[in-house]
Design an enzyme around this catalytic site. Structure first.
Site, PDB file in Angstrom:
ATOM      1  N   ASP A 342      -0.669   7.612  -0.395  1.00 29.23           N
ATOM      2  CA  ASP A 342      -0.259   6.467   0.525  1.00 29.23           C
ATOM      3  C   ASP A 342       1.150   6.081   0.356  1.00 29.23           C
ATOM      4  OD1 ASP A 342      -2.840   6.849   1.692  1.00 29.23           O
ATOM      5  OD2 ASP A 342      -3.587   5.490   0.077  1.00 29.23           O
ATOM      6  N   SER A 367       5.710   2.377   0.669  1.00 31.45           N
ATOM      7  CA  SER A 367       4.339   1.973   0.665  1.00 31.45           C
ATOM      8  C   SER A 367       3.754   1.960   1.926  1.00 31.45           C
ATOM      9  CB  SER A 367       4.084   0.642  -0.053  1.00 31.45           C
ATOM     10  OG  SER A 367       2.425   0.380  -0.223  1.00 31.45           O
ATOM     11  N   ARG A 368       2.586   2.885   2.424  1.00 27.84           N
ATOM     12  CA  ARG A 368       2.477   3.075   3.589  1.00 27.84           C
ATOM     13  C   ARG A 368       1.069   2.023   4.310  1.00 27.84           C
ATOM     14  NH1 ARG A 368       2.690   8.325   1.873  1.00 27.84           N
ATOM     15  NH2 ARG A 368       4.890   9.216   2.339  1.00 27.84           N
ATOM     16  N   VAL A 369       0.505   1.544   3.238  1.00 30.15           N
ATOM     17  CA  VAL A 369      -0.522   0.845   3.399  1.00 30.15           C
ATOM     18  C   VAL A 369      -0.509  -0.583   2.955  1.00 30.15           C
ATOM     19  CG1 VAL A 369      -3.244   0.689   2.758  1.00 30.15           C
ATOM     20  CG2 VAL A 369      -2.196   2.904   3.168  1.00 30.15           C
TER      21      VAL A 369
END
Length: 612
Positions: A342, A367-369
């Site tokens: 993620d 950071s995708r989340v």
């Protein structure tokens, strides 16, 4: 009397034998027995055992264990799991009828074990009741919940720009010797003050490195487990290590706990699997890795999750580590791991060599989340930090070329340099939420930052945090618990920091501080006082960044200086003539000085452009 007693005993024994004979049923017990045909580099070829399954454990007559990794028509191939026991051709082998497992429980906390749960720290394991399989399917979609809770790392650059949430999978990438292990150990040390259980999986590391990590975690306290498969272990154990660490984390997550698993590193894990695959005579693919190398890691990484409330609400956060070669993100293993995680935090060798630690490359990291799980206090203060910092990195490239920058651009460069100094984190000293809030308030206020020399930023930030903490008292502890802060609290804290940074207070603190710290504080106060008496800090910073490549500010010649002095005298004389009769001669000069100060860096930058 004795004869009667003997007859009674004989009758009872006869009845018992008769009952046993009537209950007995003839049974045939089948047991497969295999024989070792050959052993080479930790892989044994075994004849017999036609019912053996892939991934099943076997045991040799001396007690050595193996795991089945290859099935052929008339033989099987198994990887040895015990380096200390010697297996020879001709030894008998039998099936255990079970997959690899590890015993888990509270007794594992604070211990160092191998992938099969055997202690490596010389002490016995007690209180381990549950058998947990090393491999199991990842949770389904209905069993998962959204990532909403933050996982604080104590590293300002991560918590502010690349936040991580509980249940997330964040990849750590970097060349050899760029501080990857130091970074993840700092994150584990930060969990000592939280409810998160740390699981550190050492794959192919030196035993001395594992021992140092254990000592560090033991000194920090908290709850942690180390699963170690050092570089001199059999490749079969190195292959099982990350699955064992994940199984331990799943044990605690199933009971509503939160676990953080660090796989250090998966590049060594891939090398161990490639070694086994080549010994098993499997066809090689890209970079000599077998075709199932992607599945090897995807089935591991997918087990990290935030469980739903129906399953207890526990979570497993994964921080896999991978090693780059000369910074190549396009290599086989890094690209595989990037595609299944993620986000990634990339460490730069250039930043590390320049002393910026942790050497996080803000342009390549993401950071995708975690942004959805970032605490409110950090989210409010760090909303624009990443974009401004990335913009500074681009501007700094032009500044290094020796080009003359506008005053506003030079000011941004100077602010960015101080922000970069603010993002440095000392080794094994993770920040709490209050310390991060203080630093983010400094980063959001250019005037406060420019009042501090670049080399003094970390020390001044530490001192300001301690002084502000003594003023707010219990509010700092409350901020650590809920990580929320109101706008009026931010402004009050900003006002307090400005007051603490005032030149007079700085000088008083420097004069009164004992020892070397007092001397340094006095030096900082003197520098700040000097800037307040003469030029402003923003003006100094702008001139310094706008200097040519030689590093010195361009200054006017003697003739231009004399001309400027004559013009100033003429203006002073005309102002005195135009002044009212009650006005003092120095009033017009003071007014001009105040006007020059109000015009700010933009006006001074224009004057600098006119200077030769």
């Amino acid at each position: 009397m004795a004869e009667g007693l003997l007859e009674q005993v004989a009758r009872e024994a006869s009845a018992a034998l008769r009952h046993a004979a009537e209950a007995w049923e003839p049974r045939v017990e089948l047991r497969e027995d295999g024989k070792v045909r050959a052993v080479s580099d930790g892989v044994a070829t075994i004849g017999g055992l036609p019912g053996a399954r892939f991934g099943e454990l076997l045991t040799e007559e001396s007690g050595a264990r193996m795991i089945v990794l290859g099935l052929e028509r008339d033989a099987i191939s198994a990887a040895l799991l015990d380096a200390a026991r010697e297996v020879r051709p001709g030894d008998h082998v039998r099936r255990l009828g079970e997959a690899p497992h590890i015993r888990a429980g509270a007794g594992l906390l604070g211990r160092v074990v191998d992938p099969l749960g055997r202690p490596l720290d010389g002490l016995a394991l007690v209180g381990l009741r549950d058998r947990v399989p090393l491999e199991r399917p990842p949770p389904g979609l209905a069993e998962r919940a959204a990532v909403r809770q933050p996982l604080l790392t104590g590293v300002l650059a991560i918590d502010a720009m690349f936040p991580i949430g509980r249940g997330q999978r964040e990849l750590i990438l970097g060349d050899e010797g760029t501080g990857k292990t130091s970074l993840v150990v700092d994150v584990l040390v930060r969990q000592a003050t939280t409810d998160v259980i740390g699981v550190y999986v050492a794959i192919g590391r030196r035993r001395a490195d594992v021992s140092r990590v254990a000592e560090t975690l033991r000194a920090a306290g908290g709850r942690w487990v180390i699963v170690a498969a050092p570089e001199d272990d059999m490749p079969g154990l190195r292959y099982l290590a990350p699955y064992a660490g994940c199984a331990i984390a799943e044990h605690f997550a199933a009971r509503g706990e939160h676990a953080l698993v660090v796989y250090d590193d998966l590049s060594a894990h891939a090398v161990a699997w490639r070694e086994l695959s080549l010994l098993l005579r499997r066809p090689a693919g890209r970079e000599a890795y077998p075709g199932d190398i992607f599945y090897l890691h995807s089935r591991l990484v997918e087990r990290a999750t935030q469980l739903s409330a129906d399953l207890g609400g526990g979570s497993i956060t994964a921080l896999p580590v991978a090693t780059l070669e000369s910074g190549r993100l396009s290599a086989y293993i890094p690209t595989n791991l990037i595609s299944m995680t993620d986000g990634q935090i990339v460490l730069s060798r250039q930043l590390f060599a320049a002393g910026h630690k942790p050497a996080i490359d803000a342009g390549l990291s993401v950071s995708r989340v975690g942004g959805k799980a970032q605490p409110q206090a950090l989210h409010t203060l760090a909303a624009r930090l990443r974009l401004e910092y990335a913009s500074f990195l681009e501007l700094e490239v032009f500044a290094r070329l020796g080009t003359r920058l506008e005053a506003s651009t030079a000011r941004r460069v100077e602010v960015g340099r101080r922000i970069r100094a603010l993002l440095r984190s000392p080794r094994l000293s993770p920040l709490d939420v209050f310390a991060e809030v203080v630093r983010l308030i400094l980063a959001s206020d250019p005037e406060m930052l420019l009042a501090i020399p670049v080399e003094d930023v970390p020390e001044v930030a530490e001192r300001l945090t301690a002084q502000a903490r003594s003023h707010v008292g219990e509010r700092a502890a409350a901020l650590e618990r809920d990580a929320t802060i109101a706008e009026d609290e931010i402004e009050a804290l900003r006002t307090q920091l400005r007051r603490l940074l005032a030149p007079g207070a700085e000088a008083r603190r420097g004069a009164g501080a004992p020892g070397a710290g007092g001397e340094q504080g006095a030096g900082s106060g003197a520098r700040a006082a000097g800037r307040s008496e003469g030029r402003g800090a923003a003006e100094e910073a702008a001139e310094e960044a706008a200097a040519p490549s030689g590093g010195e500010v361009a200054r006017p010649s003697q003739e231009d200086a004399a001309a400027s002095a004559e013009e100033a005298s003429a203006e002073e004389a005309s102002a005195e003539e135009a002044a009212p009769s009650g006005a003092k001669p120095g009033a017009s000069a003071a007014g001009r000085e105040g006007k020059g100060a109000d015009e700010g860096p933009a006006r001074r930058g224009a004057d600098d452009e006119e200077a030769p």
